[in-house]
Design an enzyme around this catalytic site. Structure first.
Site, short mmCIF file in Angstrom:
data_model
loop_
_atom_site.label_atom_id
_atom_site.label_comp_id
_atom_site.label_asym_id
_atom_site.label_seq_id
_atom_site.Cartn_x
_atom_site.Cartn_y
_atom_site.Cartn_z
CG HIS A 66 -1.93 1.15 0.96
ND1 HIS A 66 -1.83 2.43 2.23
CD2 HIS A 66 -2.65 1.58 0.34
CE1 HIS A 66 -2.69 3.35 1.85
NE2 HIS A 66 -3.30 3.03 0.82
CD GLU A 114 -3.19 8.09 0.48
OE1 GLU A 114 -3.05 9.05 -0.28
OE2 GLU A 114 -3.98 7.18 0.41
CG HIS A 130 -8.07 3.14 -3.82
ND1 HIS A 130 -8.98 2.78 -3.15
CD2 HIS A 130 -8.15 1.77 -4.53
CE1 HIS A 130 -9.62 1.37 -2.99
NE2 HIS A 130 -8.80 0.92 -3.95
CD GLU A 131 -8.25 7.87 -2.67
OE1 GLU A 131 -9.15 7.29 -2.05
OE2 GLU A 131 -6.98 7.34 -2.85
CD GLU A 164 -11.62 4.82 -3.85
OE1 GLU A 164 -12.40 4.31 -2.78
OE2 GLU A 164 -10.99 5.54 -3.91
CD GLU A 181 -13.34 4.48 0.78
OE1 GLU A 181 -12.42 3.73 1.57
OE2 GLU A 181 -13.33 5.31 -0.27
#
Length: 700
Positions: A412, A414, A482-483, A501, A507
């Site tokens: 992951h 971020e 994601h995003e 995503e 979520e």
């Protein structure tokens, strides 16, 4: 893997400087396209389905920064038509073979006024719609140029029913609104959607694509784009009086839309159309408009199911961060742990054990690396380095433990929106994944983008996402973003870009008002049109799962199972906690069994916002899996099993809502039954309010 069957060129070229007659046409089956120049020299196009208008005469053109764009009078200098019919095989996907059959019309245009720049408009007409794009040939009068606006229009013949979210520069995570086009106004929704981290939607009449439309004359129409590379995302401004949609491109930090250099081209603008809702979902038009894979070796790309240390953080059981803040230090200057850090070695091993026990391929861990105390909302660049773990996360020990259990770890990363920082660390981060045996990574971009002033859906970030996919491919790593900007079929070109995503996933049931039962019946017609989504299905504890006790997942448990079939992704998460699955292992068997790669897909029944039933055949097997979901209304869904192999008997295991199931009153009530079926059988599935059913068919 690309096998061309035939390509026929038709002699339609005209002398380069001669004025060609208009209109020009192209067609395939029920879909026809007409191109013409208006009396003012401005180009326009029309789309029809049989005799029904889909898009009435609509303007084409672009505005450049130097004032010499293609927004004035143009001359038609020539055209060509060709027919293409070929078949190709995706690395993974919903079907084994994809037919790419279209008639292409290429129109050559030149400015009447100096400097006489040239523009081509390329139309491809498929049996289920049209794609078109602008192409800028190499030419002396056009080197570097800046696109300020795109004048593309979609003039609709009536006030269609629309399924839409606001046209926002930074997020696609809104709830869908169902309304007539004449009622589109996103201002109230944007203002109240405080659970979305970053919202920038300056045009109250702008909607995002994919935009799903239903006409009163029975047509279903989807407007989106394909192969969005080196260009911003397209949104649509709705003229509520005329029902005319006009392209609105997401701007960059200085207000421009795209910096280009000829030769160049825009993404394809796509219109998928049919008189059957099921055809919209079965369409491969957007994938077909993307380039073939740029990766010569794809054997390392493996679809998988996974669990992860994630949902427990969403519901407040544990936390991403190790300490309360960067300033909570002990006498030795070390961070003081809160004791709530989820990504610790012992907890991760628990998930690895569960994955191994139930034959799930991977484990995702969020919050493993330093920086989470300072990551959100600060618009700060150097938050993460993507290689330094917290003291309680032993990277080597966890990797060894997972390998010994036959489980792979999923990384992951971020970025906190700091794409510049991520790019500086990209090679190091992916070398780290290679060192510890991580075959896939989930990236995130929560927060305002750095470079400051850029947006998630602008040209700079669109190129960033491609750069990440390319770096991941270099290191044989698959990526789930994601995003990110919403997908436009680039998974064909970069098959290691397996999921995104870019939409409102499961979520939101953890920290907001959630998503209503109709949400999952709209998403396939909107967000999923461009590619797979990491929706994170499989929540079994549907109420009383977070501290307030007020939130609930607005589905039944059986519907959560059905989502594994109706919402496609080659990376599918079993999102709930192991202890919640252990209470319903008989139902979890479907998640354990259901594949993530398919040879065939049949859309059995569909209506946007109401219901969806999908059947899929497992890759390389004569096994079928079916998912059926409904909105807030209970339904009886008949299913003919004519997709099964004739002459064979199958055991159908039916995971269905119990008679008293209801997403509000009794969401966890389900029943599992078995029966022998053949291709001549019919099942009748009872779907509870907010419910669903999942069925596996295995040959006897």
């Amino acid at each position: 893997m690309h096998k061309s069957l035939f390509v026929v060129l038709l002699a339609a070229g005209l002398p380069a400087l001669a004025q060609a007659p208009t209109p020009l046409t192209a067609h395939l089956d029920k879909v026809s396209l007409t191109f013409a120049l208006g009396a003012n020299g401005q180009p326009n196009y029309t789309i029809n389905y049989e005799q029904k208008p889909v898009v009435q005469p609509s303007r084409l053109g672009l505005v450049f920064q130097d004032g010499q764009g293609f927004d004035g009078a143009l001359t038609l200098t020539g055209s060509e038509i060709k027919d293409v019919d070929e078949t190709w095989q995706p690395v993974w996907g919903e079907v084994k073979n994809i037919r790419n059959h279209y008639q292409q019309l290429t129109v050559h245009l030149r400015q009447k006024a100096a400097p006489g720049r040239r523009l081509d408009v390329v139309f491809r007409v498929f049996a289920d719609g049209v794609g078109f794009r602008y192409e800028f040939p190499r030419q002396q009068a056009l080197g570097n140029f800046v696109v300020m606006d795109e004048l593309t229009e979609f003039a609709l013949p009536a006030d269609h029913q629309a399924f839409w979210i606001p046209g926002d520069y930074d997020t696609n995570e809104y709830l869908y609104t169902k309304s007539r086009l004449s009622a589109v106004d996103n201002s109230a929704q944007v203002k109240k959607s405080e659970e979305i981290a970053v919202r920038v939607a300056p045009d109250a009449q702008a909607v995002a694509t994919p935009l799903m439309l239903k006409a009163d004359n029975g047509l279903y129409i989807n407007i989106h784009e394909a192969a969005q590379v080196n260009y911003p995302a397209m949104q649509l401004h709705v003229d509520r009086a005329s029902h005319r949609l006009t392209a609105r491109l997401v701007p960059d930090a200085v207000g421009s839309k795209a910096f280009l250099h000829a030769p160049a081209h825009t993404p394809w603008r796509t219109v998928v159309v049919s008189d059957k809702a099921t055809d919209i979902l079965a369409s491969k038009l957007i994938l077909n408009l993307n380039e073939p894979s740029k990766l010569t070796n794809t054997e390392w790309i493996k679809p998988m199911k996974f669990v992860g240390v994630w949902w427990e953080m969403q519901i407040g059981k544990s936390d991403w961060k190790y300490a309360n803040s960067l300033d909570t230090l002990d006498a030795k200057g070390q961070l003081i742990p809160t004791g709530r850090h989820g990504a610790n070695t012992a907890n991760v091993k628990r998930y690895i054990d569960f994955a191994a026990q139930h034959h799930l391929g991977g484990v995702l861990v969020e919050g493993w690396n330093v920086g989470w105390e300072d990551w959100f909302g600060n618009w700060k660049e150097n938050v993460f380095d993507f290689v330094t773990p917290y003291p309680d996360f032993n990277v080597q020990q966890i990797s060894d433990y997972a390998k010994g259990k036959g489980v792979q770890m999923i990384m992951h990363n971020e970025t906190s929106g700091a794409a510049t920082n991520y790019e500086q660390h990209l090679d190091t981060a992916y070398q780290f994944m290679n060192k510890y045996g991580y075959p896939a990574v989930k990236t995130g971009y929560v927060g305002r983008i750095i470079p400051r002033g850029e947006h998630h859906d602008g040209q700079w970030m669109s190129n960033h996402f491609v750069r990440v996919a390319e770096m991941a491919a270099k290191h044989h790593v698959s990526v789930d973003m994601h995003e990110s900007v919403r997908p436009t079929g680039l998974s064909r070109t970069y098959p290691n870009w397996m999921a995104s995503e870019a939409g409102r996933g499961n979520e939101y049931n953890a920290f907001s008002i959630g998503s209503p039962p109709e949400h999952e019946t709209i998403m396939p017609f909107t967000r999923f049109m461009g590619g797979p989504m990491d929706y994170t299905p499989g929540i079994f504890k549907l109420q009383n799962y977070e501290p307030t006790g007020k939130r609930r997942v607005q589905t039944t448990l059986a519907k959560q199972l059905a989502l594994y079939v109706t919402l496609y992704s080659p990376l599918q998460m079993a999102a709930d906690l192991p202890e919640n699955y252990n209470e319903h292992l008989d139902a979890f068997q479907f998640i354990e069994d259901v594949p993530v790669d398919w040879d065939d897909t049949r859309i059995v029944a569909a209506e946007p916002g109401d219901y969806l039933t999908t059947a899929r055949r497992a890759k390389g097997k004569d096994e079928w899996y079916l998912g059926s979901i409904t909105d807030e209304n209970a339904r009886q869904q008949p299913v003919k099993l004519d997709f099964l192999t004739p002459g064979r008997r199958y055991q159908a295991i039916i995971y269905a809502d119990a008679k008293d199931a209801d997403w509000q009153k009794n969401p966890a009530a389900y029943q599992i039954t078995r029966q022998v079926v053949t291709s001549k059988s019919t099942l009748t599935l009872r779907l509870a309010p907010g419910g669903g059913a999942a069925v596996s068919f295995k040959p006897l």
